[in-house]
Every structure is written in C-alpha cells, then in structure tokens.
Motif scaffolding. Structure first.
Motif, short mmCIF file in Angstrom:
data_model
loop_
_atom_site.label_atom_id
_atom_site.label_comp_id
_atom_site.label_asym_id
_atom_site.label_seq_id
_atom_site.Cartn_x
_atom_site.Cartn_y
_atom_site.Cartn_z
N THR A 63 44.01 41.99 42.90
CA THR A 63 44.05 41.46 41.82
C THR A 63 43.03 40.28 41.67
O THR A 63 42.49 39.79 42.89
CB THR A 63 45.59 40.82 41.52
OG1 THR A 63 45.47 39.77 42.17
CG2 THR A 63 46.48 41.58 41.36
N GLN A 64 42.70 39.77 40.39
CA GLN A 64 41.66 38.77 40.25
C GLN A 64 42.25 37.49 40.86
O GLN A 64 41.67 36.75 41.62
CB GLN A 64 41.37 38.60 38.92
CG GLN A 64 40.41 39.50 38.25
CD GLN A 64 39.91 39.44 36.85
OE1 GLN A 64 40.62 38.59 36.14
NE2 GLN A 64 38.74 39.86 36.66
N VAL A 65 43.54 37.31 40.77
CA VAL A 65 44.14 35.93 41.46
C VAL A 65 44.16 35.99 42.70
O VAL A 65 43.73 35.02 43.25
CB VAL A 65 45.74 36.28 40.99
CG1 VAL A 65 46.49 35.14 41.60
CG2 VAL A 65 45.97 35.81 39.19
N ALA A 66 44.35 37.21 43.44
CA ALA A 66 44.24 37.16 45.04
C ALA A 66 43.01 36.87 45.42
O ALA A 66 42.76 36.18 46.35
CB ALA A 66 44.72 38.58 45.44
N VAL A 67 42.04 37.55 44.71
CA VAL A 67 40.67 37.53 45.19
C VAL A 67 40.15 36.08 44.98
O VAL A 67 39.38 35.38 45.76
CB VAL A 67 39.47 38.49 44.58
CG1 VAL A 67 38.13 38.19 44.80
CG2 VAL A 67 40.04 39.92 44.82
N ALA A 68 40.26 35.43 43.56
CA ALA A 68 40.05 34.18 43.60
C ALA A 68 40.43 33.32 44.51
O ALA A 68 39.80 32.11 44.85
CB ALA A 68 40.44 33.83 42.03
N PRO A 70 40.05 32.66 35.98
CA PRO A 70 39.04 32.87 34.82
C PRO A 70 37.36 32.81 35.46
O PRO A 70 36.86 33.47 34.81
CB PRO A 70 39.33 31.56 34.08
CG PRO A 70 40.76 31.29 34.28
CD PRO A 70 40.99 31.54 35.80
N SER A 71 37.38 32.10 36.63
CA SER A 71 35.95 32.08 37.09
C SER A 71 35.73 33.26 37.78
O SER A 71 34.34 33.79 37.51
CB SER A 71 35.78 30.84 38.26
OG SER A 71 36.33 29.69 37.62
N GLU A 99 32.91 38.56 37.61
CA GLU A 99 32.91 40.01 37.34
C GLU A 99 32.22 40.62 36.27
O GLU A 99 31.65 42.00 36.11
CB GLU A 99 34.36 40.54 37.38
CG GLU A 99 35.08 40.65 38.77
CD GLU A 99 36.34 41.13 38.78
OE1 GLU A 99 36.71 41.31 40.00
OE2 GLU A 99 36.98 41.39 37.60
N SER A 100 32.02 39.97 35.10
CA SER A 100 31.41 40.29 34.11
C SER A 100 29.92 39.96 33.97
O SER A 100 29.21 40.65 32.92
CB SER A 100 32.18 39.92 32.70
OG SER A 100 31.93 38.41 32.58
#
Length: 100
Positions: free
Chosen positions: A43-48, A56-57, A62-63
């Motif tokens: 997930t984005q949370v895990a990678v962040a 959000p960063s 990613e975009s």
C-alpha cells in the motif's frame, strides 16, 4: 487433458523461451510506479512509512513524470527492487553505472 505451464515450457525450443521472456520483459517495462507497488502487494501507507514520508507525499511522487534518480532509487528499494539505468543507443545498450 490440461497441461501445466512447466510441461508446456519444457517442450518449447530455447529460441521460443527466449522470445517469450523478451516479450514479457517488454510488457513489464511499461508499468507505472503505482502499478509496480500494487503488483508488489504494498500500500502507499506501507511504502511511505518505509521511506519515512507521509502517504500524500508518496501519492504525489507516484504521479510525477520527472524526479531525481536518487528519489526513484529509494522508492524502488522500498518496493524490494533495485534500480538499473540502461541507455538504448543505435547499435548498443549501455548500463549507466555512475548513479549507483
């Protein structure tokens, strides 16, 4: 009677297996960072969290269509991978090592 993939692959010629591997590599090349992350089951949370940034960063990163190589290397590393840069020039491909 159904055959499993290993049986079918064993019957393929080495040339056919190499061509299939090349085709698969080309398909993998066309993935976005977010798609790679999802394929890795993260997930984005895990990678962040592993990067020490907020979700959000990471979403913003990613975009992006442009980023520093060091940032990309950190993201790929957080996904469990390793970044390799290859320049494809007429008549040759060169692995760029100065950014390692």
């Amino acid at each position: 009677m159904a055959r499993n993939f290993d049986e079918l692959r064993a019957r393929m010629s080495p040339e056919r297996r190499a061509r299939n591997a090349s085709d698969a590599d080309e398909m993998i090349v066309d993935m976005l960072l977010s798609e790679i992350r999802r394929e890795a089951g993260l997930t984005q949370v895990a990678v962040a969290e592993s990067l020490g940034i907020r979700q959000p960063s990471l979403s913003k990163l990613e975009s992006q269509d442009d980023m520093q190589i060091s940032t990309l290397r950190r993201i790929v590393g957080a996904l469990g991978g390793e970044l390799e840069l290859v320049a494809h020039l007429p008549g040759m491909s060169v692995r760029l090592t100065q950014f390692l």
